[in-house]
Design a protein around this motif. Structure first.
Motif, PDB file in Angstrom:
ATOM      1  N   TYR A  14      -8.237 -14.507  -7.824  1.00 45.47           N
ATOM      2  CA  TYR A  14      -7.307 -14.815  -6.794  1.00 45.47           C
ATOM      3  C   TYR A  14      -6.600 -13.304  -6.651  1.00 45.47           C
ATOM      4  CZ  TYR A  14      -8.187 -19.821  -7.485  1.00 45.47           C
ATOM      5  OH  TYR A  14      -8.796 -21.057  -7.715  1.00 45.47           O
ATOM      6  N   ILE A  15      -6.827 -12.772  -5.462  1.00 45.61           N
ATOM      7  CA  ILE A  15      -6.168 -11.537  -5.142  1.00 45.61           C
ATOM      8  C   ILE A  15      -4.962 -11.709  -4.247  1.00 45.61           C
ATOM      9  CG2 ILE A  15      -6.530  -9.375  -4.057  1.00 45.61           C
ATOM     10  CD1 ILE A  15      -9.552  -9.687  -4.650  1.00 45.61           C
ATOM     11  N   ILE A  16      -3.848 -11.357  -4.802  1.00 41.81           N
ATOM     12  CA  ILE A  16      -2.653 -11.486  -4.105  1.00 41.81           C
ATOM     13  C   ILE A  16      -2.031  -9.829  -3.621  1.00 41.81           C
ATOM     14  CG2 ILE A  16      -0.304 -12.176  -3.655  1.00 41.81           C
ATOM     15  CD1 ILE A  16      -1.085 -14.423  -5.792  1.00 41.81           C
ATOM     16  N   ASP A  17      -2.349  -9.429  -2.527  1.00 42.76           N
ATOM     17  CA  ASP A  17      -1.579  -8.272  -2.251  1.00 42.76           C
ATOM     18  C   ASP A  17      -1.368  -8.118  -0.814  1.00 42.76           C
ATOM     19  OD1 ASP A  17      -1.857  -5.142  -1.584  1.00 42.76           O
ATOM     20  OD2 ASP A  17      -2.582  -5.005  -3.641  1.00 42.76           O
ATOM     21  N   ASP A  18      -0.134  -7.418  -0.348  1.00 41.46           N
ATOM     22  CA  ASP A  18       0.272  -7.380   0.968  1.00 41.46           C
ATOM     23  C   ASP A  18      -0.592  -6.388   1.849  1.00 41.46           C
ATOM     24  OD1 ASP A  18       1.651  -5.693  -0.790  1.00 41.46           O
ATOM     25  OD2 ASP A  18       2.937  -5.127   1.312  1.00 41.46           O
ATOM     26  N   ASP A  19      -1.410  -5.552   1.344  1.00 39.54           N
ATOM     27  CA  ASP A  19      -2.116  -4.753   1.936  1.00 39.54           C
ATOM     28  C   ASP A  19      -3.584  -5.366   2.036  1.00 39.54           C
ATOM     29  OD1 ASP A  19      -3.834  -2.534   2.768  1.00 39.54           O
ATOM     30  OD2 ASP A  19      -2.439  -1.056   1.443  1.00 39.54           O
ATOM     31  N   ALA A  20      -3.961  -5.371   3.616  1.00 42.98           N
ATOM     32  CA  ALA A  20      -5.029  -6.140   3.923  1.00 42.98           C
ATOM     33  C   ALA A  20      -6.226  -5.166   3.417  1.00 42.98           C
ATOM     34  CB  ALA A  20      -5.189  -6.400   5.464  1.00 42.98           C
ATOM     35  N   SER A  21      -6.150  -4.083   3.625  1.00 39.73           N
ATOM     36  CA  SER A  21      -7.215  -3.065   3.254  1.00 39.73           C
ATOM     37  C   SER A  21      -7.675  -3.193   1.815  1.00 39.73           C
ATOM     38  CB  SER A  21      -6.901  -1.775   3.843  1.00 39.73           C
ATOM     39  OG  SER A  21      -5.791  -1.246   2.897  1.00 39.73           O
ATOM     40  N   ILE A  22      -6.342  -3.255   1.046  1.00 36.53           N
ATOM     41  CA  ILE A  22      -6.949  -3.338  -0.524  1.00 36.53           C
ATOM     42  C   ILE A  22      -7.524  -4.718  -0.794  1.00 36.53           C
ATOM     43  CG2 ILE A  22      -5.745  -3.588  -2.749  1.00 36.53           C
ATOM     44  CD1 ILE A  22      -3.872  -1.420  -1.911  1.00 36.53           C
ATOM     45  N   ARG A  23      -6.863  -5.616  -0.214  1.00 31.15           N
ATOM     46  CA  ARG A  23      -7.538  -6.796  -0.412  1.00 31.15           C
ATOM     47  C   ARG A  23      -9.149  -7.093   0.074  1.00 31.15           C
ATOM     48  NH1 ARG A  23      -2.987  -8.905   2.420  1.00 31.15           N
ATOM     49  NH2 ARG A  23      -4.328  -9.535   4.371  1.00 31.15           N
ATOM     50  N   ASP A  24      -9.434  -6.465   0.996  1.00 31.71           N
ATOM     51  CA  ASP A  24     -10.728  -6.386   1.585  1.00 31.71           C
ATOM     52  C   ASP A  24     -11.777  -5.865   0.722  1.00 31.71           C
ATOM     53  OD1 ASP A  24     -10.038  -7.870   3.595  1.00 31.71           O
ATOM     54  OD2 ASP A  24      -9.788  -6.588   5.127  1.00 31.71           O
ATOM     55  N   SER A  25     -11.048  -4.570   0.300  1.00 32.74           N
ATOM     56  CA  SER A  25     -11.976  -3.725  -0.703  1.00 32.74           C
ATOM     57  C   SER A  25     -12.294  -4.023  -1.824  1.00 32.74           C
ATOM     58  CB  SER A  25     -11.278  -2.355  -0.657  1.00 32.74           C
ATOM     59  OG  SER A  25     -10.213  -2.441  -1.487  1.00 32.74           O
ATOM     60  N   ARG A  63       4.313  -4.808  -6.382  1.00 30.50           N
ATOM     61  CA  ARG A  63       5.390  -4.627  -4.983  1.00 30.50           C
ATOM     62  C   ARG A  63       4.894  -5.436  -3.880  1.00 30.50           C
ATOM     63  NH1 ARG A  63       9.376  -0.928  -6.529  1.00 30.50           N
ATOM     64  NH2 ARG A  63       8.803   0.316  -8.414  1.00 30.50           N
ATOM     65  N   MET A  64       5.696  -6.386  -3.565  1.00 33.57           N
ATOM     66  CA  MET A  64       5.299  -7.107  -2.253  1.00 33.57           C
ATOM     67  C   MET A  64       6.642  -7.228  -1.518  1.00 33.57           C
ATOM     68  SD  MET A  64       2.137  -9.302  -3.104  1.00 33.57           S
ATOM     69  CE  MET A  64       2.686  -9.954  -4.551  1.00 33.57           C
ATOM     70  N   PRO A  65       6.716  -7.569  -0.217  1.00 29.21           N
ATOM     71  CA  PRO A  65       7.847  -7.435   0.555  1.00 29.21           C
ATOM     72  C   PRO A  65       8.582  -9.134   0.077  1.00 29.21           C
ATOM     73  CG  PRO A  65       6.258  -6.959   2.042  1.00 29.21           C
ATOM     74  CD  PRO A  65       5.593  -7.009   0.722  1.00 29.21           C
TER      75      PRO A  65
END
Length: 207
Positions: A14-25, A63-65
């Motif tokens: 389960y990946i939780i990251d607010d940056d879509a490009s990082i999630r996709d990569s 760090r996420m908003p």
């Protein structure tokens, strides 16, 4: 038996990251090595989709908003979420990493990190979660067997585990010795046990 049951469960990273490009990569990377992935932009989105028992591990941005990864890690126990956590961050410091590791994180990786370092950490996390689930499955199996015994059989078998002889148990329960022998044999058969040592181990597991 537990191994077969575990294989029927679906384990995810389960990946939780607010940056879509990082999630996709990360999804591309992990799927390339045969891992199943689910990705979320926030902890709230993850919780909205987290239904039932979760198996696998959590790759969590610090760090996420909306809610930081560290704040969510602190909350996980209360939410009955027991997934091993791997932190990733572009703005980490020693204090953060120490806190995360004290709370049980598998690793704390600074971006940009080596892909192999993440994969290695995930393999460790997945194995740790498998051990947890296998223990739970074993305990469930033992409780299922225990519940097959009637009250009288349970009372007899508890005394057997304490080292009491059939004659002593008969006196304690005000029953005939033959009744004790019958209940003892029936209980051991239902529990699928062959010795007192196995019985003691069994009872320790269901405490």
């Amino acid at each position: 038996m537990q191994e077969k049951k575990y294989q029927q469960l679906q384990a995810f990273v389960y990946i939780i990251d607010d940056d879509a490009s990082i999630r996709d990569s990360l999804e591309d990377l992990l799927q390339s090595v045969g891992l199943e992935v689910k990705k979320f932009e926030s902890t709230y989105q993850f919780l909205a989709h987290a239904h039932g028992a979760l198996h696998g591990c959590l790759v969590l941005d610090v760090r996420m908003p909306e809610q930081s990864g560290l704040a969510f890690q602190k909350q996980m126990q209360a939410l009955d979420i027991h997934l091993p956590v791997i932190f990733i961050t572009g703005h980490g410091d020693v204090a953060m990493s120490v806190l995360a590791m004290k709370r049980g994180a598998i690793d704390f990786l600074l971006k940009p990190f080596k892909h192999q370092d993440l994969i290695d950490a995930i393999q460790i996390a997945m194995q740790k979660d498998k051990q947890r689930v296998m223990l739970e499955l074993e305990q469930q199996h033992f409780h299922t067997l225990w519940n097959k015994l009637n009250h009288g059989e349970q009372e007899v078998i508890k005394q057997v585990a304490k080292g009491c002889l059939n004659k002593q148990i008969a006196a304690q329960l005000n029953l005939s010795e033959i009744t004790i022998k019958v209940r003892r044999a029936s209980a051991m058969r239902k529990l699928e046990l062959n010795s007192i040592i196995e019985l003691i181990h069994f009872l320790e597991k269901i405490k």
